[in-house]
Enzyme design. Structure first.
Site, PDB file in Angstrom:
ATOM      1  N   ASP A  79      -4.344  -6.593   5.087  1.00 52.64           N
ATOM      2  CA  ASP A  79      -5.400  -6.556   4.079  1.00 52.64           C
ATOM      3  C   ASP A  79      -6.206  -5.293   4.353  1.00 52.64           C
ATOM      4  OD1 ASP A  79      -6.518  -7.763   1.770  1.00 52.64           O
ATOM      5  OD2 ASP A  79      -8.299  -8.253   2.920  1.00 52.64           O
ATOM      6  N   SER A  80      -6.525  -4.552   3.305  1.00 54.43           N
ATOM      7  CA  SER A  80      -7.181  -3.275   3.545  1.00 54.43           C
ATOM      8  C   SER A  80      -8.168  -2.958   2.433  1.00 54.43           C
ATOM      9  CB  SER A  80      -6.129  -2.167   3.627  1.00 54.43           C
ATOM     10  OG  SER A  80      -5.418  -2.068   2.410  1.00 54.43           O
ATOM     11  N   GLY A 161      -5.532   4.594  -5.061  1.00 59.19           N
ATOM     12  CA  GLY A 161      -6.832   3.932  -4.869  1.00 59.19           C
ATOM     13  C   GLY A 161      -7.972   4.935  -4.770  1.00 59.19           C
ATOM     14  N   LYS A 183      -2.206  12.432   5.865  1.00 57.37           N
ATOM     15  CA  LYS A 183      -2.875  11.142   5.655  1.00 57.37           C
ATOM     16  C   LYS A 183      -2.166  10.043   6.446  1.00 57.37           C
ATOM     17  CE  LYS A 183      -3.892   7.343   2.693  1.00 57.37           C
ATOM     18  NZ  LYS A 183      -3.692   6.585   1.471  1.00 57.37           N
ATOM     19  N   HIS A 188      -6.020   4.477   8.360  1.00 52.41           N
ATOM     20  CA  HIS A 188      -6.346   3.159   8.871  1.00 52.41           C
ATOM     21  C   HIS A 188      -5.077   2.336   9.104  1.00 52.41           C
ATOM     22  CE1 HIS A 188      -6.083   3.478   4.589  1.00 52.41           C
ATOM     23  NE2 HIS A 188      -6.265   2.194   4.346  1.00 52.41           N
TER      24      HIS A 188
HETATM   25  P1  IMP Z   1      -4.745  -4.876  -0.611  1.00 55.57           P
HETATM   26  O1  IMP Z   1      -3.405  -4.365  -1.072  1.00 55.57           O
HETATM   27  O2  IMP Z   1      -5.124  -6.207  -1.068  1.00 55.57           O
HETATM   28  O3  IMP Z   1      -4.921  -4.677   0.881  1.00 55.57           O
HETATM   29  O4  IMP Z   1      -5.854  -3.952  -1.342  1.00 55.57           O
HETATM   30  C1  IMP Z   1      -6.133  -2.732  -0.872  1.00 55.57           C
HETATM   31  C2  IMP Z   1      -7.033  -1.986  -1.851  1.00 55.57           C
HETATM   32  O5  IMP Z   1      -7.904  -1.181  -1.068  1.00 55.57           O
HETATM   33  C3  IMP Z   1      -6.227  -1.035  -2.698  1.00 55.57           C
HETATM   34  O6  IMP Z   1      -6.025  -1.521  -3.991  1.00 55.57           O
HETATM   35  C4  IMP Z   1      -7.101   0.220  -2.741  1.00 55.57           C
HETATM   36  O7  IMP Z   1      -8.025   0.116  -3.767  1.00 55.57           O
HETATM   37  C5  IMP Z   1      -7.866   0.173  -1.435  1.00 55.57           C
HETATM   38  N1  IMP Z   1      -7.145   0.933  -0.402  1.00 55.57           N
HETATM   39  C6  IMP Z   1      -6.509   0.439   0.696  1.00 55.57           C
HETATM   40  N2  IMP Z   1      -5.928   1.416   1.410  1.00 55.57           N
HETATM   41  C7  IMP Z   1      -6.189   2.562   0.744  1.00 55.57           C
HETATM   42  C8  IMP Z   1      -5.825   3.923   0.986  1.00 55.57           C
HETATM   43  O8  IMP Z   1      -5.113   4.291   1.929  1.00 55.57           O
HETATM   44  N3  IMP Z   1      -6.269   4.793   0.069  1.00 55.57           N
HETATM   45  C9  IMP Z   1      -7.024   4.459  -1.007  1.00 55.57           C
HETATM   46  N4  IMP Z   1      -7.377   3.218  -1.274  1.00 55.57           N
HETATM   47  C10 IMP Z   1      -6.966   2.260  -0.407  1.00 55.57           C
END
Ligand code: IMP
Length: 202
Positions: A79-80, A161, A183, A188
């Site tokens: 989760d990010s 994103g 990158k 992260h």
């Molecule tokens: P997940 O896939 O539910 O973890 O959602 C992650 C959301 O966080 C993505 O839709 C992006 O909006 C943002 N995000 C996570 N990692 C990145 C990155 O490396 N670059 C830009 N946005 C990120």
């Protein structure tokens, strides 16, 4: 007090708790040396658990635990998101949702900038939690991060994103302008995978 030793991955099959084929391929590539077989929740027809946790780690854990229980194999979930200091950590776990149903990150970046207004504190970080869960409910969770500052207007069209408004500390270019290989080394996600591999796979 000693921290208990981490449980190590010793099986031959790892299930990646995601329905996103791009993400599944990338994770399998990173962990290729450590497992014989990779499966995904998507290909096994398993549901996507709702992200009801209050933190990145809680969401990664609940997804990994659910898929480990349903598949009977060790499962990995992530989760990010972006956390902005002057917005009290927002959008945080709601980073994807700030893009609306169409996942429009032009809109999400504008919202971040509007909410920041003239606030001089532009500091932010991307966070990635990774959780490895066993069918008995045991979980090993790590968190990776990259710190930086937000800029406006957005710059560059690499990545996805919030990349075009995020300048990592020590650089002048945004993640949208930097070469993808740069990158991928700083991110992260890279930080979280290094920690998880050291803890559970090596
Ligand atoms: P997940 O896939 O539910 O973890 O959602 C992650 C959301 O966080 C993505 O839709 C992006 O909006 C943002 N995000 C996570 N990692 C990145 C990155 O490396 N670059 C830009 N946005 C990120």
């Amino acid at each position: 007090m000693n921290t208990p030793a981490a449980r190590r991955f010793s099986g031959d099959t790892l299930v990646i708790a995601s329905h996103n084929t791009g993400k599944v391929r990338e994770i399998a590539e990173l962990l290729r040396p450590y497992a014989q077989h990779f499966r995904s929740a998507g290909e096994l027809g398993l549901p996507e658990p709702e992200e009801t946790g209050a933190t990145f780690a809680a969401n990664a854990e609940l997804k990994a635990r659910a898929i480990a229980l349903l598949s009977g194999s060790v499962a990995l979930a992530d989760d990010s998101g972006l956390t902005v200091t002057a917005l009290g950590g927002q959008p945080g776990i709601y980073s994807a949702r700030w893009g609306g149903p169409a996942r429009d990150f032009g809109l999400a970046m504008t919202r971040v900038n509007d909410e920041l207004g003239a606030n001089p504190d532009r500091s932010a970080a991307f966070i990635c939690a990774l959780s490895l869960a066993w069918p008995d409910g045991h979980c090993e969770t790590v968190e990776g991060r990259v710190d930086g500052a937000l800029v406006w207007p957005s710059r560059g069209d690499h990545g996805f994103g919030y990349d075009p408004i995020f300048v990592p500390t020590g650089f002048d270019q945004t993640f949208g302008e930097l070469a993808p290989a740069v990158k991928h080394r700083l991110s992260h996600r890279a930080d979280a995978f290094r920690k998880l591999v050291a803890r559970c796979f090596e």
